[in-house]
Design an enzyme around this catalytic site. Structure first.
Site, mmCIF file in Angstrom:
data_model
loop_
_atom_site.group_PDB
_atom_site.id
_atom_site.type_symbol
_atom_site.label_atom_id
_atom_site.label_comp_id
_atom_site.label_asym_id
_atom_site.label_seq_id
_atom_site.Cartn_x
_atom_site.Cartn_y
_atom_site.Cartn_z
ATOM 1 N N TYR A 15 -11.840 0.503 -19.701
ATOM 2 C CA TYR A 15 -10.919 1.409 -19.010
ATOM 3 C C TYR A 15 -11.451 1.721 -17.605
ATOM 4 O O TYR A 15 -12.568 1.339 -17.269
ATOM 5 C CB TYR A 15 -10.810 2.709 -19.807
ATOM 6 C CG TYR A 15 -12.170 3.245 -20.125
ATOM 7 C CD1 TYR A 15 -12.923 3.852 -19.121
ATOM 8 C CD2 TYR A 15 -12.753 3.055 -21.366
ATOM 9 C CE1 TYR A 15 -14.201 4.266 -19.347
ATOM 10 C CE2 TYR A 15 -14.053 3.475 -21.608
ATOM 11 C CZ TYR A 15 -14.768 4.077 -20.591
ATOM 12 O OH TYR A 15 -16.043 4.468 -20.800
ATOM 13 N N SER A 246 -22.173 6.946 -19.317
ATOM 14 C CA SER A 246 -21.528 5.771 -19.879
ATOM 15 C C SER A 246 -20.751 6.164 -21.119
ATOM 16 O O SER A 246 -20.972 7.226 -21.699
ATOM 17 C CB SER A 246 -22.582 4.741 -20.276
ATOM 18 O OG SER A 246 -23.305 5.237 -21.385
ATOM 19 N N LYS A 247 -19.854 5.281 -21.498
ATOM 20 C CA LYS A 247 -19.042 5.570 -22.668
ATOM 21 C C LYS A 247 -19.917 5.685 -23.913
ATOM 22 O O LYS A 247 -19.705 6.553 -24.753
ATOM 23 C CB LYS A 247 -18.002 4.478 -22.871
ATOM 24 C CG LYS A 247 -17.118 4.803 -24.049
ATOM 25 C CD LYS A 247 -15.865 3.984 -24.082
ATOM 26 C CE LYS A 247 -15.004 4.466 -25.226
ATOM 27 N NZ LYS A 247 -13.826 3.644 -25.424
ATOM 28 N N ARG A 248 -20.912 4.835 -23.988
ATOM 29 C CA ARG A 248 -21.745 4.835 -25.178
ATOM 30 C C ARG A 248 -22.413 6.188 -25.387
ATOM 31 O O ARG A 248 -22.420 6.723 -26.472
ATOM 32 C CB ARG A 248 -22.788 3.721 -25.106
ATOM 33 C CG ARG A 248 -23.231 3.297 -26.488
ATOM 34 C CD ARG A 248 -24.218 2.133 -26.468
ATOM 35 N NE ARG A 248 -23.807 1.035 -25.624
ATOM 36 C CZ ARG A 248 -24.568 0.554 -24.634
ATOM 37 N NH1 ARG A 248 -25.743 1.074 -24.377
ATOM 38 N NH2 ARG A 248 -24.149 -0.452 -23.903
ATOM 39 N N GLY A 251 -19.128 9.192 -24.392
ATOM 40 C CA GLY A 251 -17.790 9.147 -24.971
ATOM 41 C C GLY A 251 -16.727 9.104 -23.897
ATOM 42 O O GLY A 251 -16.979 8.710 -22.751
#
Ligand code: GLU
Length: 496
Positions: A15, A246-248, A251
């Site tokens: 995204y 980061s997304k990791r 979230g």
């Protein structure tokens, strides 16, 4: 002067990240400020990781933010032939060479260098192969990569970074780097330069994480006979523990979409992101689009990393509090028509949209938004904390019940009794209602606040809100009386 041309070249592997959005915004601001062009170029060469969905998400994210571009989207894969052609040209002009060293050979050399505590870089074994030797190896079907022939020079190579100042590296630390893999695929490093040359890019504003490429890319520009653009490397965005966001690890709060879905006003997010890594040199924090374009200077991009101030756990502050405060500012100051437009999808999502809000109840709807927005932070709040304005099906804040209802058991009888009195109240306006409530409180020998706070809890579910007399007036007689009669016994039943 030639036209100022910038680009936003996302790799479509996820995204639109707020860090990526910030990059896009800085490039966009610079292009707009200098009457230049912004080019959207999708760097989709990594076929395994690039997805259609991601491309769609990135485009939607930019559109939602209001970041417009002048050319594109172009797709890097469309130019694959040009990338190969550039490598061929570099070979032909002696600026690059074929390297037949095998992985095993390279690994062994690397290990030896490591042991001897020497620099780990390619030793140039294939640099001086004769044309005959090359032909022989090719005829034998040996696989090869293409390496860029780094000039052997004394001293340092460098460039003037618009943010960081002079960046230099000793020539001795440069190695002959790979530009085409053994499967014939040009490396990203090369494709990126070829595309920037074709797109006549004059300025590149990108994250410091790309700095490892910059000097090598400048060499490629030179070797292809092109002038390198101006580079400006932006600080990274870190969390409070100094880890890259980061997304990791963080979230969804790193995705632009998250802000859209959580009731952010697009420009408020742009405003927040710009300040995450840039400062105007004054205390000003709120900028209109025009003001920002006017104020934006590459030189004022911060050198040090920016901190995304987010602590997990507080539902009210579900992201950086500064982002929420900036959003609240826009929520409270934009024209109420604009707010209504932006809020509509949230009403639809909550199942409390009424087409009359655009028809005969328009004026009432705008009035309610205007009365309530003062306390709200996001567009979602209209449909959560503000839900009782639009539906009988709303929740009670347990704190409001505990503090303002359950403490006074007599309210179970008083509130319905008050409903009977209110039934005869004419005209139904704040002034009259205030008098009735005060009289009633006196008649039961309590402070007016006891009655007013209890009514707020029962009729709106909340502990706070606008003046209760106005709330009653605007909600209307029928609704208020009905709720006092029907909700009061339910609330006491809930207590058990
Ligand atoms: N495609 C790269 C990225 O998404 C951009 C590289 C560049 O700006 O040169 O990080």
């Amino acid at each position: 002067m030639s036209e100022v041309r910038l680009r936003f070249p996302p790799s479509p592997t996820g995204y639109l990240h707020i860090g990526g959005a910030r990059t896009a915004i800085y490039n966009w601001l610079y292009a707009r400020k200098h009457n230049g062009k912004l080019i959207l170029r999708i760097e989709d060469t990594d076929a395994e990781r690039s997805t259609e969905e991601s491309i769609k998400g990135i485009i939607e994210g930019l559109e939602w933010l209001g970041i417009d571009w002048d050319e594109g989207p172009y797709f890097q894969t469309q130019y694959a032939d040009e990338h190969v052609e550039a490598a061929r040209k570099l070979l032909e002009t002696g600026k690059a060479y074929k390297c037949f060293c095998t992985k095993e050979e390279l690994d062994a050399k690397r290990e030896a260098a490591l042991k001897a505590k020497q620099d780990i870089k390619y030793d140039g074994t294939c640099r001086n192969l004769t044309p005959e030797q090359v032909a022989e190896k090719e005829a034998a079907g040996l696989p090869y990569v293409i390496r860029f022939k780094t000039p052997h020079r004394e001293g340092v190579i460098g460039y003037d970074d618009k943010v960081l100042g002079r960046i230099e590296k000793p020539w001795s630390a440069m190695e002959d780097f790979v530009i085409v893999r053994s499967n014939g695929k040009p490396l990203y490093l090369l494709c990126n330069v070829v595309d920037d040359i074709r797109d006549r890019i004059t300025h590149i504003i990108r994250g410091q994480d790309h700095m490892t490429n910059t000097i090598r890319q400048i060499l490629i520009y030179e070797a292809l006979g092109a002038k390198a653009p101006v580079f400006a490397h932006m600080p990274l965005t870190l969390d409070l523990k100094k880890a890259k966001i980061s997304k990791r690890s963080h979230g969804e709060i790193v995705a632009v979409q998250f802000y859209r879905d959580h009731g952010f006003i697009p420009w408020a997010l742009v405003n927040f992101l710009v300040l995450l890594g840039w400062s105007p040199g004054t205390d000003q924090e709120i900028f209109s689009k025009e003001e920002l374009i006017e104020a934006f200077e590459i030189e004022r991009i911060n050198k040090s990393n920016s901190i995304f101030n987010y602590r997990k756990g507080d539902p009210k502050f579900f992201t950086d509090p500064k982002a929420i405060n900036i959003n609240a500012h826009y929520l409270r100051t934009m024209s109420i028509e604009e707010i209504a437009e932006l809020a509509r999808p949230f009403f639809e999502r909550a199942g409390i949209w009424d087409t009359a809000f655009e028809g005969e109840r328009r004026e009432w709807f705008l009035k309610v938004l205007d009365m309530t927005r003062e306390r709200f932070h996001t567009l979602v709040d209209f449909t959560t904390e503000g839900r009782a304005w639009f539906s009988d099906d709303y929740e009670f804040d347990p704190k409001a019940l505990k503090k303002n209802v359950y403490k006074h058991g007599e309210l179970r009888e008083w509130l319905p009794a008050l409903a009977d009195i209110l039934e005869g109240t004419e005209p139904w306006n704040a002034e009259n209602l205030e008098q009735v409530l005060r009289d009633y409180a006196a008649s039961v020998d309590r402070k007016p606040g006891v009655i007013i706070n209890a009514m707020r809890a029962v009729i709106t579910g909340q502990i706070k809100g606008p003046s209760m007399f106005e709330v009653l007036e605007v909600l209307g007689k029928d609704v208020c009386i009905r709720r006092l009669r029907e909700k009061t016994p339910k609330i006491f039943e809930m207590k058990g």
